[in-house]
Design an enzyme around this catalytic site. Structure first.
Site, mmCIF file in Angstrom:
data_model
loop_
_atom_site.group_PDB
_atom_site.id
_atom_site.type_symbol
_atom_site.label_atom_id
_atom_site.label_comp_id
_atom_site.label_asym_id
_atom_site.label_seq_id
_atom_site.Cartn_x
_atom_site.Cartn_y
_atom_site.Cartn_z
ATOM 1 C CG ASP A 12 47.298 63.480 41.228
ATOM 2 O OD1 ASP A 12 46.235 64.110 41.141
ATOM 3 O OD2 ASP A 12 48.335 63.944 41.730
ATOM 4 C CG HIS A 42 39.176 64.801 40.285
ATOM 5 N ND1 HIS A 42 39.634 63.665 40.887
ATOM 6 C CD2 HIS A 42 38.747 65.591 41.279
ATOM 7 C CE1 HIS A 42 39.472 63.768 42.195
ATOM 8 N NE2 HIS A 42 38.946 64.939 42.460
HETATM 9 P P1 GTP Z 1 42.403 61.788 40.614
HETATM 10 O O1 GTP Z 1 43.119 62.968 41.191
HETATM 11 O O2 GTP Z 1 42.619 60.512 41.309
HETATM 12 O O3 GTP Z 1 41.012 62.054 40.136
HETATM 13 O O4 GTP Z 1 43.100 61.474 39.338
HETATM 14 P P2 GTP Z 1 43.168 62.457 38.203
HETATM 15 O O5 GTP Z 1 42.013 62.252 37.296
HETATM 16 O O6 GTP Z 1 43.523 63.796 38.718
HETATM 17 O O7 GTP Z 1 44.408 61.853 37.598
HETATM 18 P P3 GTP Z 1 45.326 62.618 36.693
HETATM 19 O O8 GTP Z 1 44.825 63.902 36.214
HETATM 20 O O9 GTP Z 1 46.663 62.511 37.250
HETATM 21 O O10 GTP Z 1 45.184 61.567 35.545
HETATM 22 C C1 GTP Z 1 46.317 61.213 34.883
HETATM 23 C C2 GTP Z 1 46.120 61.411 33.453
HETATM 24 O O11 GTP Z 1 45.957 60.091 32.970
HETATM 25 C C3 GTP Z 1 44.915 62.187 33.025
HETATM 26 O O12 GTP Z 1 45.239 62.923 31.893
HETATM 27 C C4 GTP Z 1 43.894 61.107 32.723
HETATM 28 O O13 GTP Z 1 43.022 61.492 31.693
HETATM 29 C C5 GTP Z 1 44.773 59.987 32.253
HETATM 30 N N1 GTP Z 1 44.313 58.639 32.528
HETATM 31 C C6 GTP Z 1 43.508 58.155 33.513
HETATM 32 N N2 GTP Z 1 43.364 56.819 33.384
HETATM 33 C C7 GTP Z 1 44.106 56.481 32.320
HETATM 34 C C8 GTP Z 1 44.406 55.239 31.681
HETATM 35 O O14 GTP Z 1 43.953 54.168 32.068
HETATM 36 N N3 GTP Z 1 45.257 55.280 30.627
HETATM 37 C C9 GTP Z 1 45.797 56.442 30.148
HETATM 38 N N4 GTP Z 1 46.622 56.392 29.107
HETATM 39 N N5 GTP Z 1 45.539 57.606 30.713
HETATM 40 C C10 GTP Z 1 44.711 57.622 31.770
HETATM 41 P P1 IMP Z 2 47.252 70.938 50.282
HETATM 42 O O1 IMP Z 2 46.114 70.027 50.576
HETATM 43 O O2 IMP Z 2 47.040 71.775 49.051
HETATM 44 O O3 IMP Z 2 47.679 71.764 51.455
HETATM 45 O O4 IMP Z 2 48.512 70.013 49.931
HETATM 46 C C1 IMP Z 2 49.108 69.201 50.918
HETATM 47 C C2 IMP Z 2 49.847 68.033 50.274
HETATM 48 O O5 IMP Z 2 48.909 67.157 49.649
HETATM 49 C C3 IMP Z 2 50.837 68.441 49.197
HETATM 50 O O6 IMP Z 2 51.919 67.525 49.211
HETATM 51 C C4 IMP Z 2 50.048 68.255 47.898
HETATM 52 O O7 IMP Z 2 50.865 68.007 46.798
HETATM 53 C C5 IMP Z 2 49.181 67.068 48.261
HETATM 54 N N1 IMP Z 2 47.883 67.063 47.567
HETATM 55 C C6 IMP Z 2 46.748 67.728 47.943
HETATM 56 N N2 IMP Z 2 45.744 67.467 47.102
HETATM 57 C C7 IMP Z 2 46.228 66.601 46.187
HETATM 58 C C8 IMP Z 2 45.641 65.922 45.052
HETATM 59 O O8 IMP Z 2 44.469 66.050 44.719
HETATM 60 N N3 IMP Z 2 46.471 65.104 44.364
HETATM 61 C C9 IMP Z 2 47.762 64.896 44.712
HETATM 62 N N4 IMP Z 2 48.358 65.506 45.751
HETATM 63 C C10 IMP Z 2 47.590 66.343 46.480
HETATM 64 MG MG MG Z 3 44.380 64.578 40.507
#
Ligand code: GTP
Ligand code: IMP
Ligand code: MG
Length: 359
Positions: A12, A42
């Site tokens: 994330d 994502h």
């Molecule tokens: P990965 O699992 O690493 O792909 O990340 P993710 O895309 O799942 O991240 P996540 O969904 O946690 O993203 C966090 C939130 O922040 C999402 O709603 C993104 O659209 C947003 N986000 C990502 N980069 C930025 C940024 O630079 N600024 C802001 N304000 N939001 C962002």
């Molecule tokens: P699992 O892979 O679903 O079994 O999860 C194992 C651990 O990894 C748990 O603590 C989840 O929260 C974490 N985890 C798995 N995939 C992600 C991801 O994409 N983002 C954040 N945490 C994850």
């Molecule tokens: Mg994510």
């Protein structure tokens, strides 16, 4: 050029956002999804619409790229077909015929196994039980599933031929380094390694063919599920962090409430899991873990996301010189302590909200 984008903390980190920018800017010929499987979530914006993707490469927003899912990745057929429909990518996506298949029973095991559910805090997507069965060599592969037949391909053959022709390939990893089965905070980890080396294996590309490894960190460290977060912000330690005190008072001023400091910060920063909707814990940037993951990933560059969340004056800034002094100092400190240059700095959720310092 072959580039791997990988997470440097606990997932994330905003890989989805960085990949969406690279997909539009660099226009890779192939965008290939590596990583564990649909446990990933994502977030990608395209034309103002928000997509929460678990299977399809985030780079789908470039309509000219060929999309592939590598053999290392677990495929949930139902989820895959749904995302193909939502994204309208049926004519340009393919999966390796050797991808292992997540079945209903794998998800049921995630939901009922007390250790996985309570101690590890699994996402419940069936990945752990499926990878265990894959190791037992009793799992079904994509080539055995009639509904997937039209999407099957040989991913290593496609990718390596493209590299031979001088084409550009972007490899998207998922999760984050510290969730690695081998290197992470065992047993609070996912069911496979999550480093850049594994991403290359997932796609079927040898280590000598990788040009760049971009490791992504969020401007602060978050963790969803169980397991240690050493830099967790608490009532007791927030006094040590003037920046976090400021963020907390801003959150309170804007009316955010919660059960304690971390809860308020998570609400303010909007830190909720894409897959599970679980709230993420908030920590200050963990330099030590960042440095180690940059080392094992062989980072050539670093991406930093969500800078605007802790420095609101940086929202949507696209030129480094327009960042505030305190934000520049913050980036500088991360670069010094991690030992890698920050080349991609994200200042908002839309793909265009990016400072690109790559040569
Ligand atoms: P990965 O699992 O690493 O792909 O990340 P993710 O895309 O799942 O991240 P996540 O969904 O946690 O993203 C966090 C939130 O922040 C999402 O709603 C993104 O659209 C947003 N986000 C990502 N980069 C930025 C940024 O630079 N600024 C802001 N304000 N939001 C962002
Ligand atoms: P699992 O892979 O679903 O079994 O999860 C194992 C651990 O990894 C748990 O603590 C989840 O929260 C974490 N985890 C798995 N995939 C992600 C991801 O994409 N983002 C954040 N945490 C994850
Ligand atoms: Mg994510």
């Amino acid at each position: 050029m072959v580039t791997i984008v990988v997470g440097g903390h606990f997932g994330d980190e905003g890989k989805g956002k960085v990949i969406s920018y690279l997909a539009l800017k660099d226009k890779p010929d192939i965008i290939a999804r590596a990583g564990v499987g649909p446990n990933a979530g994502h977030t990608v914006f395209k034309g103002g619409r928000k997509y929460g993707l678990r299977m399809i490469p985030c780079g789908f927003i470039n309509e000219d790229s060929r999309l592939l899912i590598g053999a290392g990745v677990l495929v949930d057929p139902e989820r895959f077909l749904k995302e193909v429909e939502i994204t309208g990518t049926g004519d340009r996506i393919a999966i390796d015929e050797r991808c292992a298949i997540i079945e209903k029973r794998h998800k049921e095991e995630d939901a009922t196994n007390e250790f996985l559910k309570k101690r590890v805090g699994t996402t419940g997507s069936g990945c752990g039980p499926a990878n265990a069965e894959r190791a037992h060599r009793t799992i079904r592969l994509a080539r055995e599933i009639p509904q997937l037949r039209e999407y099957l391909t040989d991913v290593p053959l496609e990718v390596n031929s493209a590299i031979d022709e001088g084409k550009d390939v972007l490899i998207e990893a998922s999760q984050g380094f510290w969730l690695s089965l081998f290197y992470g905070t065992y047993p609070y980890v996912t069911s496979k390694d999550t480093s850049a080396g594994m991403a290359a294996v997932d796609i079927g590309v040898g280590p000598t063919r990788i040009d760049d490894v971009v490791v992504i960190y969020k401007s602060y460290t978050t963790r969803v599920g169980e397991g240690p977060l050493n830099t967790l912000i608490t009532e007791e330690n927030i006094r040590k962090y003037p920046l976090w005190q400021e963020i907390l008072s801003e959150a309170k001023k804007k009316g955010f409430t919660g059960r304690g400091v971390n809860d308020i910060l998570a609400h303010y920063l909007g830190e909720r899991g894409t897959v599970t909707q679980r709230q993420r814990r908030i920590g200050s940037f963990d330099f030590e873990l960042a440095r180690y993951s940059a080392m094992v990933n062989g980072a050539t560059q670093m991406g930093i996301t969500c800078l605007d969340k802790i420095f609101p004056e940086c929202y949507r800034v696209r030129d480094y010189d327009d960042l505030s002094e305190r934000a520049k100092e913050y980036i500088g400190e991360i670069e010094r302590k991690v030992g890698v240059n920050a080349t991609l700095i994200s200042t908002g959720p839309e793909p265009e909200d990016m400072i690109d310092l790559r040569q």
